[in-house]
Design a protein around this motif. Structure first.
Motif, PDB file in Angstrom:
ATOM      1  N   GLN A 283       7.906   5.410   6.404  1.00 37.21           N
ATOM      2  CA  GLN A 283       7.644   7.017   5.873  1.00 37.21           C
ATOM      3  C   GLN A 283       6.029   6.499   5.229  1.00 37.21           C
ATOM      4  N   HIS A 284       5.294   4.994   4.731  1.00 35.50           N
ATOM      5  CA  HIS A 284       3.974   5.054   3.941  1.00 35.50           C
ATOM      6  C   HIS A 284       3.637   4.652   5.359  1.00 35.50           C
ATOM      7  N   ASP A 285       2.501   4.441   4.145  1.00 33.30           N
ATOM      8  CA  ASP A 285       0.895   3.721   4.884  1.00 33.30           C
ATOM      9  C   ASP A 285       0.922   2.367   4.515  1.00 33.30           C
ATOM     10  N   VAL A 286       0.256   1.462   5.058  1.00 34.43           N
ATOM     11  CA  VAL A 286       1.200   0.138   5.024  1.00 34.43           C
ATOM     12  C   VAL A 286      -0.229  -0.471   3.938  1.00 34.43           C
ATOM     13  N   LEU A 287      -1.498   0.306   4.449  1.00 37.58           N
ATOM     14  CA  LEU A 287      -2.848  -0.139   4.015  1.00 37.58           C
ATOM     15  C   LEU A 287      -2.107   0.281   2.190  1.00 37.58           C
ATOM     16  N   THR A 288      -2.260   1.565   1.849  1.00 40.92           N
ATOM     17  CA  THR A 288      -2.303   2.214   0.885  1.00 40.92           C
ATOM     18  C   THR A 288      -0.859   2.687   0.218  1.00 40.92           C
ATOM     19  N   GLY A 289      -0.082   2.660   0.699  1.00 43.22           N
ATOM     20  CA  GLY A 289       1.552   2.793   0.136  1.00 43.22           C
ATOM     21  C   GLY A 289       1.198   4.272   0.399  1.00 43.22           C
ATOM     22  N   LEU A 290       0.890   4.287   0.449  1.00 40.07           N
ATOM     23  CA  LEU A 290       1.363   6.393   0.315  1.00 40.07           C
ATOM     24  C   LEU A 290       2.176   7.207   1.160  1.00 40.07           C
TER      25      LEU A 290
ATOM     26  N   ALA B  89     -13.971  -4.005   2.766  1.00 39.44           N
ATOM     27  CA  ALA B  89     -14.760  -2.947   1.561  1.00 39.44           C
ATOM     28  C   ALA B  89     -13.892  -1.167   1.768  1.00 39.44           C
ATOM     29  N   GLY B  90     -14.180  -1.102   3.178  1.00 43.17           N
ATOM     30  CA  GLY B  90     -12.865   0.061   3.492  1.00 43.17           C
ATOM     31  C   GLY B  90     -12.161   0.183   3.163  1.00 43.17           C
ATOM     32  N   ASP B  91     -11.198  -0.970   3.431  1.00 43.68           N
ATOM     33  CA  ASP B  91      -9.851  -0.776   3.082  1.00 43.68           C
ATOM     34  C   ASP B  91      -9.325  -0.621   1.710  1.00 43.68           C
ATOM     35  N   GLU B  92     -10.611  -1.646   0.802  1.00 42.11           N
ATOM     36  CA  GLU B  92     -10.772  -1.313  -0.705  1.00 42.11           C
ATOM     37  C   GLU B  92     -11.276  -0.232  -1.378  1.00 42.11           C
ATOM     38  N   ALA B  93     -11.916   0.627  -0.768  1.00 45.40           N
ATOM     39  CA  ALA B  93     -11.658   1.395  -1.122  1.00 45.40           C
ATOM     40  C   ALA B  93     -10.509   2.782  -1.010  1.00 45.40           C
ATOM     41  N   LEU B  94     -10.621   2.505   0.083  1.00 48.41           N
ATOM     42  CA  LEU B  94      -9.441   3.042   0.146  1.00 48.41           C
ATOM     43  C   LEU B  94      -7.522   3.287  -0.519  1.00 48.41           C
ATOM     44  N   ARG B  95      -7.269   2.164  -0.722  1.00 49.06           N
ATOM     45  CA  ARG B  95      -6.446   1.112  -2.022  1.00 49.06           C
ATOM     46  C   ARG B  95      -6.921   1.416  -3.131  1.00 49.06           C
ATOM     47  N   THR B  96      -8.384   1.841  -3.411  1.00 49.68           N
ATOM     48  CA  THR B  96      -8.778   2.365  -5.079  1.00 49.68           C
ATOM     49  C   THR B  96      -8.719   4.045  -5.068  1.00 49.68           C
ATOM     50  N   LEU B  97      -8.575   4.759  -4.317  1.00 53.18           N
ATOM     51  CA  LEU B  97      -8.335   5.880  -4.198  1.00 53.18           C
ATOM     52  C   LEU B  97      -7.487   6.247  -4.278  1.00 53.18           C
TER      53      LEU B  97
ATOM     54  N   GLY C 206     -18.019  10.863   5.727  1.00 54.90           N
ATOM     55  CA  GLY C 206     -19.205   9.667   5.399  1.00 54.90           C
ATOM     56  C   GLY C 206     -18.757   8.513   5.457  1.00 54.90           C
ATOM     57  N   PHE C 207     -17.027   8.155   5.397  1.00 51.54           N
ATOM     58  CA  PHE C 207     -16.383   7.148   5.541  1.00 51.54           C
ATOM     59  C   PHE C 207     -16.814   6.073   5.906  1.00 51.54           C
ATOM     60  N   LYS C 208     -17.020   6.452   7.879  1.00 51.57           N
ATOM     61  CA  LYS C 208     -17.678   5.725   8.328  1.00 51.57           C
ATOM     62  C   LYS C 208     -18.562   4.725   8.148  1.00 51.57           C
ATOM     63  N   PHE C 209     -19.398   5.422   7.488  1.00 48.09           N
ATOM     64  CA  PHE C 209     -20.595   5.167   6.310  1.00 48.09           C
ATOM     65  C   PHE C 209     -20.727   3.792   5.732  1.00 48.09           C
ATOM     66  N   ILE C 210     -19.354   3.939   4.695  1.00 49.71           N
ATOM     67  CA  ILE C 210     -18.499   3.042   4.374  1.00 49.71           C
ATOM     68  C   ILE C 210     -18.419   1.772   4.776  1.00 49.71           C
ATOM     69  N   ASN C 211     -17.575   1.689   6.119  1.00 49.49           N
ATOM     70  CA  ASN C 211     -17.066   0.713   7.141  1.00 49.49           C
ATOM     71  C   ASN C 211     -17.818  -0.107   7.917  1.00 49.49           C
ATOM     72  N   ASP C 212     -19.167   1.038   7.944  1.00 46.23           N
ATOM     73  CA  ASP C 212     -19.820  -0.227   8.869  1.00 46.23           C
ATOM     74  C   ASP C 212     -21.279  -0.551   8.588  1.00 46.23           C
TER      75      ASP C 212
ATOM     76  N   CYS D  50      -0.404  11.304   0.201  1.00 45.97           N
ATOM     77  CA  CYS D  50       0.168  11.123   2.112  1.00 45.97           C
ATOM     78  C   CYS D  50      -1.496  10.089   2.384  1.00 45.97           C
ATOM     79  N   GLY D  51      -1.182   9.671   2.601  1.00 44.44           N
ATOM     80  CA  GLY D  51      -2.368   8.218   2.702  1.00 44.44           C
ATOM     81  C   GLY D  51      -3.070   8.913   4.080  1.00 44.44           C
ATOM     82  N   PRO D  52      -4.001   8.127   4.166  1.00 52.06           N
ATOM     83  CA  PRO D  52      -5.079   8.624   5.415  1.00 52.06           C
ATOM     84  C   PRO D  52      -4.592   8.505   6.972  1.00 52.06           C
TER      85      PRO D  52
END
Length: 176
Positions: free
Chosen positions: A97-104, A147-155, A135-141, A170-172
């Motif tokens: 029931q929770h997103d692994v990356l964000t915990g949401l 870094a993209g994962d960390e941005a999601l966790r920070t958000l 534009g999130f794909k731009f962060i990953n690219d 709710c998570g991504p």
């Protein structure tokens, strides 16, 4: 050689002693055959309690207390197993029931929480807000997936810190 049948007193006492020994031997044989039956019956009753407890665990009841001094090690191991199964079940429920990356909450968790909220507040109004990270794909690219994962966790942390009581996050969700 003396024929004891011709000495009635000796014969009578010997015959009586032999009969008593025979009866005693029969009694010992009966006891020796009944004792294992009794012990097997007691063990069977205890094992039946273990089986019933295992069925309860199989049906999702983890509040099992099986303490039997006669089955000591088995009881202790069973209780330890029940604790581990309950903890694993809790972990699996959380993970489902929770997103692994964000915990949401993930989609399934959000659906469950919304359904529960609607049951508890049938006449209330609510709002559903969706945040799309264009534009999130731009962060990953540009910076890589770590870094993209960390941005999601920070958000997710920032959103959780700024949201009030009664807010479900709710998570991504990725669309193809």
């Amino acid at each position: 050689i003396i024929d004891l049948r011709q000495k009635p007193q000796i014969y009578s006492r010997t015959h009586r002693a032999m009969m008593q020994m025979g009866m005693g031997l029969i009694a010992v044989c009966i006891m020796a055959s009944l004792l294992p039956i009794y012990m097997i019956n007691r063990l069977s009753e205890r094992l039946q309690r273990v089986i019933e407890a295992a069925k309860e665990v199989g049906e999702g009841n983890y509040d099992i207390k099986l303490y039997d001094t006669q089955l000591g090690e088995l009881s202790r191991n069973f209780q330890a197993m029940v604790g581990k199964v309950a903890a694993s079940q809790g972990n699996l429920t959380y993970m489902s029931q929770h997103d692994v990356l964000t915990g949401l909450l993930n989609r399934m968790g959000l659906d469950k929480e919304i359904a529960a909220w609607l049951r508890e507040h049938p006449a209330s109004h609510g709002a559903l807000v969706s945040l799309d990270l264009d534009g999130f794909k731009f962060i990953n690219d540009l910076h890589g997936h770590m870094a993209g994962d960390e941005a999601l966790r920070t958000l997710a942390r920032a959103a959780a810190a700024k949201s009030g009581a009664g807010v479900l996050l709710c998570g991504p969700q990725w669309r193809r």
